[in-house]
Scaffold this motif. Structure first.
Motif, PDB file in Angstrom:
ATOM      1  N   THR A   6       0.903  -1.487  -0.288  1.00  0.00           N
ATOM      2  CA  THR A   6      -0.120   0.255   0.235  1.00  0.00           C
ATOM      3  C   THR A   6       1.069   1.051   0.055  1.00  0.00           C
ATOM      4  O   THR A   6       1.985   1.786   1.495  1.00  0.00           O
ATOM      5  CB  THR A   6      -0.776  -0.068   0.885  1.00  0.00           C
ATOM      6  OG1 THR A   6      -1.327  -1.082   1.290  1.00  0.00           O
ATOM      7  CG2 THR A   6      -2.028   1.225   1.013  1.00  0.00           C
ATOM      8  N   PHE A   7       0.245   2.125  -0.791  1.00  0.00           N
ATOM      9  CA  PHE A   7       1.904   3.346  -0.983  1.00  0.00           C
ATOM     10  C   PHE A   7       0.325   4.286  -1.721  1.00  0.00           C
ATOM     11  O   PHE A   7      -0.722   4.579  -1.136  1.00  0.00           O
ATOM     12  CB  PHE A   7       2.244   3.383  -2.519  1.00  0.00           C
ATOM     13  CG  PHE A   7       3.170   2.237  -2.560  1.00  0.00           C
ATOM     14  CD1 PHE A   7       3.970   2.263  -1.722  1.00  0.00           C
ATOM     15  CD2 PHE A   7       2.400   1.114  -3.070  1.00  0.00           C
ATOM     16  CE1 PHE A   7       5.219   1.374  -1.853  1.00  0.00           C
ATOM     17  CE2 PHE A   7       3.549  -0.154  -2.987  1.00  0.00           C
ATOM     18  CZ  PHE A   7       5.374   0.152  -2.228  1.00  0.00           C
ATOM     19  N   ARG A   8       0.959   5.730  -0.895  1.00  0.00           N
ATOM     20  CA  ARG A   8       0.157   7.210  -1.195  1.00  0.00           C
ATOM     21  C   ARG A   8       0.480   7.355  -2.358  1.00  0.00           C
ATOM     22  O   ARG A   8      -0.419   7.326  -3.292  1.00  0.00           O
ATOM     23  CB  ARG A   8       1.288   7.908  -0.940  1.00  0.00           C
ATOM     24  CG  ARG A   8       0.444   9.935  -0.961  1.00  0.00           C
ATOM     25  CD  ARG A   8       1.326  10.740  -0.554  1.00  0.00           C
ATOM     26  NE  ARG A   8      -0.472  10.712   1.239  1.00  0.00           N
ATOM     27  CZ  ARG A   8      -0.553  11.274   2.190  1.00  0.00           C
ATOM     28  NH1 ARG A   8       1.002  11.712   2.357  1.00  0.00           N
ATOM     29  NH2 ARG A   8      -1.176  11.486   2.877  1.00  0.00           N
ATOM     30  N   ALA A   9       1.302   7.050  -3.135  1.00  0.00           N
ATOM     31  CA  ALA A   9       1.685   7.237  -4.467  1.00  0.00           C
ATOM     32  C   ALA A   9       2.419   5.975  -5.620  1.00  0.00           C
ATOM     33  O   ALA A   9       4.082   6.370  -5.009  1.00  0.00           O
ATOM     34  CB  ALA A   9       2.120   9.086  -4.898  1.00  0.00           C
ATOM     35  N   VAL A  10       2.604   5.636  -6.289  1.00  0.00           N
ATOM     36  CA  VAL A  10       4.159   4.757  -7.149  1.00  0.00           C
ATOM     37  C   VAL A  10       3.524   5.800  -8.381  1.00  0.00           C
ATOM     38  O   VAL A  10       3.193   5.550  -9.374  1.00  0.00           O
ATOM     39  CB  VAL A  10       2.834   3.388  -6.956  1.00  0.00           C
ATOM     40  CG1 VAL A  10       4.369   2.757  -7.845  1.00  0.00           C
ATOM     41  CG2 VAL A  10       2.695   2.407  -6.317  1.00  0.00           C
ATOM     42  N   ASP A  11       5.026   5.549  -9.266  1.00  0.00           N
ATOM     43  CA  ASP A  11       5.624   6.049  -9.984  1.00  0.00           C
ATOM     44  C   ASP A  11       6.746   5.345 -10.442  1.00  0.00           C
ATOM     45  O   ASP A  11       7.723   5.128 -10.053  1.00  0.00           O
ATOM     46  CB  ASP A  11       6.222   7.760 -10.008  1.00  0.00           C
ATOM     47  CG  ASP A  11       4.679   9.258  -9.750  1.00  0.00           C
ATOM     48  OD1 ASP A  11       3.755   8.647 -10.627  1.00  0.00           O
ATOM     49  OD2 ASP A  11       4.820   9.484  -8.215  1.00  0.00           O
ATOM     50  N   VAL A  12       6.693   4.953 -12.013  1.00  0.00           N
ATOM     51  CA  VAL A  12       7.285   3.982 -12.688  1.00  0.00           C
ATOM     52  C   VAL A  12       8.021   4.817 -13.592  1.00  0.00           C
ATOM     53  O   VAL A  12       7.392   5.090 -14.685  1.00  0.00           O
ATOM     54  CB  VAL A  12       6.782   2.616 -12.267  1.00  0.00           C
ATOM     55  CG1 VAL A  12       8.127   1.481 -13.462  1.00  0.00           C
ATOM     56  CG2 VAL A  12       6.167   2.086 -11.039  1.00  0.00           C
ATOM     57  N   THR A  13       8.857   4.763 -14.284  1.00  0.00           N
ATOM     58  CA  THR A  13       9.352   5.168 -15.449  1.00  0.00           C
ATOM     59  C   THR A  13      10.760   3.963 -16.516  1.00  0.00           C
ATOM     60  O   THR A  13      11.280   3.655 -15.328  1.00  0.00           O
ATOM     61  CB  THR A  13      10.213   6.913 -15.819  1.00  0.00           C
ATOM     62  OG1 THR A  13       9.050   8.159 -15.128  1.00  0.00           O
ATOM     63  CG2 THR A  13      10.212   7.629 -16.523  1.00  0.00           C
ATOM     64  N   THR A  14      10.338   3.980 -17.450  1.00  0.00           N
ATOM     65  CA  THR A  14      11.761   3.360 -17.496  1.00  0.00           C
ATOM     66  C   THR A  14      11.945   3.191 -19.217  1.00  0.00           C
ATOM     67  O   THR A  14      10.366   3.584 -20.013  1.00  0.00           O
ATOM     68  CB  THR A  14      11.232   1.437 -17.434  1.00  0.00           C
ATOM     69  OG1 THR A  14      12.361   0.690 -18.104  1.00  0.00           O
ATOM     70  CG2 THR A  14      10.196   1.460 -17.943  1.00  0.00           C
ATOM     71  N   ALA A  15      13.143   3.526 -20.171  1.00  0.00           N
ATOM     72  CA  ALA A  15      13.222   3.732 -21.090  1.00  0.00           C
ATOM     73  C   ALA A  15      12.710   2.573 -22.116  1.00  0.00           C
ATOM     74  O   ALA A  15      12.930   2.331 -23.269  1.00  0.00           O
ATOM     75  CB  ALA A  15      14.692   4.428 -21.296  1.00  0.00           C
TER      76      ALA A  15
END
Length: 125
Positions: A6-15
């Motif tokens: 459980t998270f407040r926000a999840v941000d994932v970035t990949t090339a």
């Protein structure tokens, strides 16, 4: 990213690379990839925003108030039964999604070169 988190926000970035998320709960989930398939399963979120330049998007067993998904080159498959605010877009690819409650939440789907399939089947999940 695995289940029961459980998270407040999840941000994932990949090339470049595929992204799988399963069983995550968050207020907001954001995902961006230049090249790779995206598979989200069993997520609970207020808002999910995802973008890929080249890759398919698969959404399954999602509970969210709003889903925004876009891909420049790839298909979008939304296997969800709960009506929610959908905004699905692809330039070169097809979209398959369930029909929303006609009097309920907004549904937007667009493609430049591809098919849009709206499925009205409560068992299509």
């Amino acid at each position: 990213i695995s289940d029961s988190l459980t998270f407040r926000a999840v941000d994932v970035t990949t090339a470049s690379g595929d992204v799988w998320m399963y069983g995550i709960t968050a207020d907001r989930i954001g995902l961006e990839t230049a090249s790779g398939d995206v598979s989200l399963d069993g997520l609970t979120a207020g808002e999910i925003e995802l973008s890929t330049a080249s890759g398919d998007v698969s959404l399954s067993n999602i509970t969210a108030d709003r889903i925004f998904a876009e891909t420049a080159s790839g298909d979008i498959y939304a296997f969800v039964s709960r009506p929610m605010d959908f905004d699905l877009s692809t330039i070169s690819g097809s979209i398959s999604a369930p029909a929303s409650d006609p009097g309920g939440t907004p549904f937007r789907a667009s493609t430049v070169s591809g098919d849009i399939w709206i499925i009205d089947d409560p068992y299509w999940e």
